[in-house]
Design a protein around this motif. Sequence first.
Motif, mmCIF file in Angstrom:
data_model
loop_
_atom_site.group_PDB
_atom_site.id
_atom_site.type_symbol
_atom_site.label_atom_id
_atom_site.label_comp_id
_atom_site.label_asym_id
_atom_site.label_seq_id
_atom_site.Cartn_x
_atom_site.Cartn_y
_atom_site.Cartn_z
ATOM 1 N N MET A 1 -17.810 42.411 27.137
ATOM 2 C CA MET A 1 -17.903 43.850 27.365
ATOM 3 C C MET A 1 -16.726 44.542 26.671
ATOM 4 S SD MET A 1 -17.858 45.940 30.986
ATOM 5 C CE MET A 1 -18.899 44.700 31.747
ATOM 6 N N ARG A 2 -16.998 45.646 25.992
ATOM 7 C CA ARG A 2 -15.948 46.386 25.292
ATOM 8 C C ARG A 2 -16.025 47.863 25.680
ATOM 9 N NH1 ARG A 2 -12.864 45.782 20.599
ATOM 10 N NH2 ARG A 2 -13.887 43.797 20.130
ATOM 11 N N ILE A 3 -14.888 48.422 26.028
ATOM 12 C CA ILE A 3 -14.799 49.829 26.401
ATOM 13 C C ILE A 3 -13.733 50.497 25.537
ATOM 14 C CG2 ILE A 3 -14.195 51.463 28.242
ATOM 15 C CD1 ILE A 3 -15.195 49.361 30.254
ATOM 16 N N VAL A 4 -14.053 51.663 25.014
ATOM 17 C CA VAL A 4 -13.099 52.450 24.232
ATOM 18 C C VAL A 4 -12.753 53.714 25.001
ATOM 19 C CG1 VAL A 4 -12.737 53.776 22.117
ATOM 20 C CG2 VAL A 4 -13.835 51.539 22.002
ATOM 21 N N ILE A 5 -11.457 53.962 25.160
ATOM 22 C CA ILE A 5 -10.956 55.144 25.858
ATOM 23 C C ILE A 5 -10.274 56.051 24.839
ATOM 24 C CG2 ILE A 5 -9.444 55.990 27.683
ATOM 25 C CD1 ILE A 5 -9.605 53.229 28.987
ATOM 26 N N ILE A 6 -10.712 57.297 24.768
ATOM 27 C CA ILE A 6 -10.169 58.263 23.806
ATOM 28 C C ILE A 6 -9.395 59.343 24.547
ATOM 29 C CG2 ILE A 6 -10.700 59.939 22.000
ATOM 30 C CD1 ILE A 6 -11.404 57.145 21.136
ATOM 31 N N ASN A 7 -8.102 59.427 24.273
ATOM 32 C CA ASN A 7 -7.266 60.485 24.840
ATOM 33 C C ASN A 7 -7.128 61.600 23.815
ATOM 34 O OD1 ASN A 7 -5.457 62.086 26.189
ATOM 35 N ND2 ASN A 7 -3.740 60.677 26.051
ATOM 36 N N GLY A 8 -7.755 62.740 24.099
ATOM 37 C CA GLY A 8 -7.720 63.868 23.176
ATOM 38 C C GLY A 8 -6.574 64.823 23.418
ATOM 39 N N SER A 9 -5.620 64.428 24.238
ATOM 40 C CA SER A 9 -4.468 65.294 24.503
ATOM 41 C C SER A 9 -3.342 65.025 23.508
ATOM 42 C CB SER A 9 -3.937 65.072 25.923
ATOM 43 O OG SER A 9 -2.742 65.811 26.119
ATOM 44 N N PRO A 10 -2.710 66.072 22.985
ATOM 45 C CA PRO A 10 -1.533 65.877 22.124
ATOM 46 C C PRO A 10 -0.329 65.343 22.898
ATOM 47 C CG PRO A 10 -2.510 68.060 21.799
ATOM 48 C CD PRO A 10 -3.115 67.484 23.042
ATOM 49 N N ARG A 11 -0.395 65.340 24.220
ATOM 50 C CA ARG A 11 0.702 64.877 25.061
ATOM 51 C C ARG A 11 0.311 63.507 25.641
ATOM 52 N NH1 ARG A 11 1.541 67.919 29.520
ATOM 53 N NH2 ARG A 11 3.822 67.842 29.445
ATOM 54 N N LYS A 12 0.835 62.456 25.061
ATOM 55 C CA LYS A 12 0.444 61.100 25.452
ATOM 56 C C LYS A 12 0.700 60.818 26.925
ATOM 57 C CE LYS A 12 1.599 57.624 22.883
ATOM 58 N NZ LYS A 12 2.303 56.692 21.943
ATOM 59 N N ASN A 13 1.750 61.413 27.465
ATOM 60 C CA ASN A 13 2.118 61.151 28.847
ATOM 61 C C ASN A 13 1.838 62.341 29.760
ATOM 62 O OD1 ASN A 13 3.192 58.489 28.331
ATOM 63 N ND2 ASN A 13 4.894 59.522 27.294
ATOM 64 N N GLY A 14 0.939 63.211 29.304
ATOM 65 C CA GLY A 14 0.525 64.331 30.132
ATOM 66 C C GLY A 14 -0.483 63.887 31.178
ATOM 67 N N ALA A 15 -1.152 64.853 31.787
ATOM 68 C CA ALA A 15 -2.090 64.543 32.865
ATOM 69 C C ALA A 15 -3.210 63.612 32.395
ATOM 70 C CB ALA A 15 -2.668 65.835 33.444
ATOM 71 N N CYS A 16 -3.801 63.916 31.242
ATOM 72 C CA CYS A 16 -4.870 63.048 30.726
ATOM 73 C C CYS A 16 -4.345 61.646 30.464
ATOM 74 C CB CYS A 16 -5.450 63.633 29.434
ATOM 75 S SG CYS A 16 -6.549 65.041 29.658
ATOM 76 N N GLY A 17 -3.169 61.564 29.851
ATOM 77 C CA GLY A 17 -2.591 60.263 29.544
ATOM 78 C C GLY A 17 -2.348 59.425 30.783
ATOM 79 N N LYS A 18 -1.845 60.038 31.838
ATOM 80 C CA LYS A 18 -1.592 59.316 33.088
ATOM 81 C C LYS A 18 -2.894 58.826 33.715
ATOM 82 C CE LYS A 18 2.819 61.401 34.530
ATOM 83 N NZ LYS A 18 3.162 62.142 33.319
ATOM 84 N N ILE A 19 -3.890 59.687 33.711
ATOM 85 C CA ILE A 19 -5.192 59.313 34.288
ATOM 86 C C ILE A 19 -5.812 58.155 33.514
ATOM 87 C CG2 ILE A 19 -7.583 60.104 34.583
ATOM 88 C CD1 ILE A 19 -6.343 62.892 35.215
ATOM 89 N N LEU A 20 -5.774 58.240 32.196
ATOM 90 C CA LEU A 20 -6.395 57.196 31.384
ATOM 91 C C LEU A 20 -5.642 55.878 31.475
ATOM 92 C CD1 LEU A 20 -7.427 59.245 28.221
ATOM 93 C CD2 LEU A 20 -8.829 58.602 30.187
#
Length: 231
Positions: A1-20
């Motif tokens: 099984m392969r899963i790809v996660i795409i973080n579209g936030s310019p802030r790697k450690n912002g809210a999206c980054g933490k969630i991902l």
Amino acid sequence: MRIVIINGSPRKNGACGKILKYLNDYLEKDNPETKINLINLIDFNIKYCTGCQNCYKTGKCVIIDDNVENIHDLIKSADGIILSSPVYASNVSGLLKSFHDRVHMTMEQLLYRKPCVAIVTYENLMGHKTTNILKEMVRNAGGYTVSSLTIKNTFNNDPLISKNRAKIERAGSNLVRKIVRNKPPLFSLLYSIIAINFFLKPFVFKNKENYKGIIDSWVEKKLIKCDIVKE
């Protein structure tokens, strides 16, 4: 099984980054044999689509020095996709939109039959609107959204409160179940078939040579038959 996660936030450690990152760790813990690629788009100097349409003709973008084509290939081989963006000006981030333009996702039907999760963080307004934009990107590329998270979070606050952690874990578990089941909803399949046969194919087949890359991708996904191409 392969899963790809795409973080579209310019802030790697912002809210999206933490969630991902939390979701990545959760999936790895519960599914140790799963290959997960967590991609922060800000790590790549993603150039703008120039509208040359070479991807339509050859299936590949002419711009090769920013690794978008490598990400494309990871998505193509993945069993499930997670897309995430913060709300910027009532929409997805410019970074994610530039990536979406470059990865020739829609015409190719890159996400065909793939279960996806859409995750949006916002502080004030338009969170659900932006989530719908992500879901539309998925649907138009042939995929289907199995879970969507629209998380309101004050700027620079940690989004990983207990309530959100539970939602994130449910979304991850739901994605894995859908991958294992491997049975897309009928609506998703019909949507792609109708889009191809009644809207895209009549346009593309007027000039087959200039859309050979697109046609080849449809044949590979069994959206159209080889004998139709030869007609």
